[in-house]
Scaffold this motif. Sequence first.
Motif, short mmCIF file in Angstrom:
data_model
loop_
_atom_site.label_atom_id
_atom_site.label_comp_id
_atom_site.label_asym_id
_atom_site.label_seq_id
_atom_site.Cartn_x
_atom_site.Cartn_y
_atom_site.Cartn_z
N UNK A 191 40.36 61.26 55.68
CA UNK A 191 39.39 60.78 54.26
C UNK A 191 39.77 61.71 53.19
N UNK A 192 40.94 62.36 52.93
CA UNK A 192 40.90 63.54 52.10
C UNK A 192 41.51 62.83 50.65
N UNK A 193 42.23 63.66 50.11
CA UNK A 193 42.41 63.09 48.65
C UNK A 193 43.77 62.49 48.52
N UNK A 194 44.40 62.29 49.58
CA UNK A 194 45.94 61.51 49.70
C UNK A 194 46.83 62.43 49.35
N UNK A 195 48.16 61.90 49.52
CA UNK A 195 49.41 62.82 49.65
C UNK A 195 49.94 62.49 48.26
N UNK A 196 50.92 63.62 47.78
CA UNK A 196 51.60 63.26 46.75
C UNK A 196 52.74 62.25 46.84
N UNK A 197 52.91 61.48 45.93
CA UNK A 197 53.71 60.24 46.15
C UNK A 197 55.22 60.77 46.29
N UNK A 198 55.66 61.87 45.69
CA UNK A 198 56.91 62.49 45.98
C UNK A 198 57.23 63.10 47.08
N UNK A 199 56.22 63.55 47.83
CA UNK A 199 56.32 63.85 49.22
C UNK A 199 56.40 62.58 50.37
N UNK A 200 55.65 61.58 49.84
CA UNK A 200 55.69 60.40 50.80
C UNK A 200 57.19 59.92 50.62
N UNK A 201 57.70 59.83 49.39
CA UNK A 201 59.01 59.02 49.10
C UNK A 201 59.94 59.96 49.99
N UNK A 202 60.06 61.15 50.20
CA UNK A 202 61.15 62.13 50.39
C UNK A 202 61.04 61.73 51.91
N UNK A 203 59.79 61.95 52.59
CA UNK A 203 59.68 62.25 54.37
C UNK A 203 60.10 60.74 54.60
N UNK A 204 59.64 59.59 53.88
CA UNK A 204 59.96 58.28 54.41
C UNK A 204 61.38 57.90 54.19
N UNK A 205 62.10 58.75 53.34
CA UNK A 205 63.51 58.52 53.37
C UNK A 205 64.41 59.49 54.08
N UNK A 206 63.66 60.19 54.97
CA UNK A 206 64.17 61.34 55.81
C UNK A 206 64.71 62.51 54.99
N UNK B 153 51.71 57.57 54.19
CA UNK B 153 51.12 56.49 53.02
C UNK B 153 49.77 57.15 52.95
N UNK B 154 49.30 56.45 51.64
CA UNK B 154 48.13 56.63 51.19
C UNK B 154 47.29 55.40 51.79
N UNK B 155 46.00 55.70 52.14
CA UNK B 155 45.32 54.46 52.27
C UNK B 155 44.74 54.00 51.04
N UNK B 156 44.42 52.70 51.37
CA UNK B 156 43.90 51.88 49.92
C UNK B 156 42.60 52.40 49.10
N UNK B 157 41.83 52.93 50.15
CA UNK B 157 40.65 53.50 49.53
C UNK B 157 40.77 55.12 49.36
N UNK B 158 40.72 55.53 50.24
CA UNK B 158 40.80 57.17 50.23
C UNK B 158 41.44 57.65 51.45
N UNK B 159 42.08 59.03 51.30
CA UNK B 159 43.02 59.51 52.36
C UNK B 159 44.18 58.98 52.50
N UNK B 160 44.81 59.65 53.54
CA UNK B 160 46.23 59.50 53.81
C UNK B 160 46.44 59.29 55.26
N UNK B 161 47.76 58.68 55.69
CA UNK B 161 47.82 58.42 57.09
C UNK B 161 49.50 58.73 57.54
N UNK B 162 49.76 59.10 58.56
CA UNK B 162 51.07 59.36 59.18
C UNK B 162 51.05 58.43 60.18
N UNK B 163 52.19 57.79 60.38
CA UNK B 163 52.44 56.61 61.23
C UNK B 163 53.89 57.05 61.77
N UNK B 164 53.58 56.91 63.17
CA UNK B 164 54.80 57.43 63.98
C UNK B 164 55.20 56.32 64.78
N UNK B 165 56.48 55.97 65.05
CA UNK B 165 56.95 54.86 66.05
C UNK B 165 58.23 55.66 66.82
N UNK B 166 57.84 55.39 67.96
CA UNK B 166 58.83 56.27 68.88
C UNK B 166 58.95 55.00 70.16
#
Length: 198
Positions: free
Chosen positions: A133-148, A180-193
């Motif tokens: 429930x933090x302030x969320x992640x920087x969009x640039x960081x999200x985009x880079x990690x999501x693109x490997x 990803x950032x949550x709709x309201x507050x905070x961020x999340x890490x989703x891992x599929x293995x």
Amino acid sequence: MTTIDSMLSIGETETARKMLTFTSKYLRYLFQADQDFINLSSELAHIEDYINIQNLRLGHTIKYELHTKEDYALVQVPPLLLITFVENIIKHAIPHGETLDIRINCDKYDCSTDSLSAKYKTPFYFEITISDNGQGLDEEIIEKINNGISVSKDGQHLGLSNSLKRLELLYDNRFELILANNDAIGAKVILHIPYTPD
């Protein structure tokens, strides 16, 4: 150890005893985690020990929730991977309110009927979501990690970049790491293995 010493010096012997117990379990896991994979139950217990240590240090300002099924205890995961994301939250997330909320959800999904079956080379994949429930992640960081793409710069975000590289080594392309950032507050890490019970 400095915290334990401080607790003892002001007479908080019971708190110091608890801290020593959590710390010894935490260190024992670190010294044994030299394998590529370990049971999910061990990694989750390690996370709980870490959060207990932080709560004793910081005055119980972290709320932790785990949602998983006992059936998943033997799912194989890389050791010290999930703790990296939890440490990142505790270090960088600024909570909305007095308590930092950390939630971990684990579930299994059927992918036998779609193209993911070929990707994971198994009829099921395992999803682990770590949210806060933090302030969320920087969009640039999200985009880079999501693109490997590595995001490490001047020692920042080193944990995220190392986790991405480690996943690539262990799973080749049979994984997904999504920030990803949550709709309201905070961020999340989703891992599929791939779903690989012991």
